[in-house]
Design a protein around this motif. Sequence first.
Motif, mmCIF file in Angstrom:
data_model
loop_
_atom_site.group_PDB
_atom_site.id
_atom_site.type_symbol
_atom_site.label_atom_id
_atom_site.label_comp_id
_atom_site.label_asym_id
_atom_site.label_seq_id
_atom_site.Cartn_x
_atom_site.Cartn_y
_atom_site.Cartn_z
ATOM 1 N N ASP A 118 0.845 -1.183 0.000
ATOM 2 C CA ASP A 118 0.000 0.000 0.000
ATOM 3 C C ASP A 118 0.883 1.237 0.000
ATOM 4 O O ASP A 118 1.934 1.270 0.663
ATOM 5 C CB ASP A 118 -0.919 0.040 1.230
ATOM 6 N N LEU A 119 0.463 2.277 -0.693
ATOM 7 C CA LEU A 119 1.165 3.557 -0.740
ATOM 8 C C LEU A 119 0.313 4.591 -0.015
ATOM 9 O O LEU A 119 -0.814 4.864 -0.433
ATOM 10 C CB LEU A 119 1.418 3.992 -2.191
ATOM 11 N N ARG A 120 0.851 5.119 1.091
ATOM 12 C CA ARG A 120 0.132 6.090 1.888
ATOM 13 C C ARG A 120 0.950 7.376 2.029
ATOM 14 O O ARG A 120 2.172 7.324 2.110
ATOM 15 C CB ARG A 120 -0.177 5.538 3.283
ATOM 16 N N GLN A 121 0.247 8.477 2.077
ATOM 17 C CA GLN A 121 0.894 9.779 2.233
ATOM 18 C C GLN A 121 0.331 10.450 3.486
ATOM 19 O O GLN A 121 -0.886 10.591 3.642
ATOM 20 C CB GLN A 121 0.636 10.668 1.010
ATOM 21 N N SER A 122 1.224 10.855 4.390
ATOM 22 C CA SER A 122 0.799 11.474 5.642
ATOM 23 C C SER A 122 1.827 12.512 6.073
ATOM 24 O O SER A 122 2.960 12.515 5.586
ATOM 25 C CB SER A 122 0.630 10.416 6.745
ATOM 26 N N GLN A 123 1.408 13.384 6.984
ATOM 27 C CA GLN A 123 2.283 14.414 7.545
ATOM 28 C C GLN A 123 2.472 14.150 9.025
ATOM 29 O O GLN A 123 1.527 13.804 9.729
ATOM 30 C CB GLN A 123 1.687 15.816 7.342
ATOM 31 N N SER A 124 3.703 14.371 9.500
ATOM 32 C CA SER A 124 4.012 14.178 10.915
ATOM 33 C C SER A 124 5.131 15.124 11.309
ATOM 34 O O SER A 124 5.947 15.524 10.464
ATOM 35 C CB SER A 124 4.417 12.724 11.211
ATOM 36 N N LEU A 125 5.147 15.492 12.579
ATOM 37 C CA LEU A 125 6.182 16.368 13.110
ATOM 38 C C LEU A 125 7.314 15.509 13.669
ATOM 39 O O LEU A 125 7.094 14.686 14.569
ATOM 40 C CB LEU A 125 5.606 17.264 14.205
ATOM 41 N N VAL A 126 8.502 15.685 13.137
ATOM 42 C CA VAL A 126 9.664 14.898 13.527
ATOM 43 C C VAL A 126 10.632 15.813 14.278
ATOM 44 O O VAL A 126 10.995 16.883 13.785
ATOM 45 C CB VAL A 126 10.352 14.274 12.306
ATOM 46 N N MET A 127 11.004 15.404 15.464
ATOM 47 C CA MET A 127 11.980 16.158 16.251
ATOM 48 C C MET A 127 13.372 15.686 15.879
ATOM 49 O O MET A 127 13.857 14.665 16.364
ATOM 50 C CB MET A 127 11.719 15.949 17.745
ATOM 51 N N THR A 128 14.014 16.429 15.012
ATOM 52 C CA THR A 128 15.376 16.088 14.620
ATOM 53 C C THR A 128 16.343 16.441 15.747
ATOM 54 O O THR A 128 16.023 17.248 16.626
ATOM 55 C CB THR A 128 15.760 16.847 13.345
ATOM 56 N N PRO A 129 17.535 15.853 15.735
ATOM 57 C CA PRO A 129 18.514 16.219 16.765
ATOM 58 C C PRO A 129 18.855 17.709 16.754
ATOM 59 O O PRO A 129 19.088 18.308 17.810
ATOM 60 C CB PRO A 129 19.733 15.351 16.409
ATOM 61 N N GLN A 130 18.892 18.320 15.574
ATOM 62 C CA GLN A 130 19.188 19.747 15.509
ATOM 63 C C GLN A 130 18.073 20.568 16.151
ATOM 64 O O GLN A 130 18.331 21.554 16.853
ATOM 65 C CB GLN A 130 19.393 20.182 14.058
ATOM 66 N N LEU A 131 16.813 20.159 15.922
ATOM 67 C CA LEU A 131 15.700 20.883 16.522
ATOM 68 C C LEU A 131 15.697 20.723 18.032
ATOM 69 O O LEU A 131 15.405 21.675 18.774
ATOM 70 C CB LEU A 131 14.389 20.384 15.922
ATOM 71 N N ARG A 132 16.008 19.530 18.514
ATOM 72 C CA ARG A 132 16.098 19.324 19.961
ATOM 73 C C ARG A 132 17.196 20.196 20.557
ATOM 74 O O ARG A 132 17.049 20.750 21.647
ATOM 75 C CB ARG A 132 16.375 17.851 20.254
#
Length: 497
Positions: A8-22
């Motif tokens: 299945d091919l799904r497209q979604s949005q999520s907030l990712v806390m990268t190490p730089q953002l942390r």
Amino acid sequence: MAIGPRLDLRQSQSLVMTPQLRQAIKLLQFSNVEVAAFVEEELERNPLLERDEAGDFAAAERPAPDQVAPATPGPADAAEAARSDMLPAEGTGPLDSPEYAETYDPGSASDGVRLGDGHGGSQSFDSDDRGIEDFAENATTLREHLSEQLRLSFHDPVDRLIGAYLIALLEPSGRLSVTSEALAAAMGAEHARVEAVRARMMRFDPTGMFARDLKECLAVQLAEKNRLDPAMQALLDHLDLLARRDMKQLLAVCAVDAADLQDMIAELRRLDPKPGASWDATPPQPVVPDVLMRPAPDGGWLLELNPETMPRLLVNQSFTARVLPRASREDKAFLAEKLQTANWLVKSLQQRAQTILKVSSEIVRQQDAFFRHGVGFLRPLILRDIADAVELHESTVSRVTANKYIATPRGTFELKYFFTTAIAGTSGESHSAEAVRHRIRQMVEAELPDEILSDDAIVAILRREGVDIARRTVAKYRDALRIPSSVQRKREKAVPA
């Protein structure tokens, strides 16, 4: 329905806390001391980071972009490496050109003073590696001070051994919580001998050490001053009455008049209830403000970041350009990671400085009446008010104002100090809780001994001044200000000490 694996091919949005953002979020809520420690760790960990020792002096001497000589073509492998995907090509000047260094410099540093060459020796102190701690005398600890007096006061080895044991059991406040019977049983000595050694050591400097309670500590200090008369001994025997401010009972117990009791209480207050607490105490470190504020010539306020708390860093890309042509594939990957980390740290520090200055400027704008007229004009303020004005999230404003200080003409305050809850007014306006607490303190300090204000009287006065407040709120604020109740204040001011 068939059951089986499928794609299945799904497209979604999520907030990712990268190490730089942390890292950026962590730097935002750090105090200036924590930021300095974090930068020191990064300087040790990242070879591409270096401290900008020159500051603005080097930046002022930097040539303009149109005055930089054109780049000299380098070797083919260096050009190919500069165009590679692993390391971006930044700058077109020579390898040692300042254009290869990205500078973070939020403050303004004073220009350095260069000593000229003179005759008869060098005028520079760079070759002297000694610090001021090499010349300063080490402070004597309390136990060392007491041990020296023990050696001078006792010659019997048994008495010295008992005294050394007492010093070892001494509490930081200067008290002894172990009974003489337990000490005598532990050391195999006579109880009377242990008590004799302890009684003599209570006269050591500072006087009152090795006492078992407050009464004994104060009695020794008064005896040293030849002020332990029967009336003072009676006062020491009834310290509980003094704690309750029951002056009438104290007058009867001590058999003195009001003036003498006043002098006796004043003398007790001049004594040290914990003579050992201040000896080894570390002096409090002064608060270094993050933002400096001063009046402007046009009647406003000027704000600037404190250059002493903002680290200056350089990303040494010229070093990367020199090492890159001869580096292996693993070294190129290492340099790419360190270069990205260094650039991100510099940008994070720059963004942190700009956010602190933006939030501080808005706080000063909204609390302008406080800086001009005092605490009574402090207006209610919440995080949402500042967040909406500067177009930031409330959590960001909360992190910016945590552990940050501003130096103002009225003193140094934490940025959190300016956020207070609102108390409704009788005419529809709102009042700051801190301003109300300040008003309660003023009323209590101005009251006369025969006109002590109760909580109900304070509520009535505040309501006449336009503050709609409940009696329990006044009691809560009074307890927070460590103001005794009206009954205790009446007893205390009946015989002021």
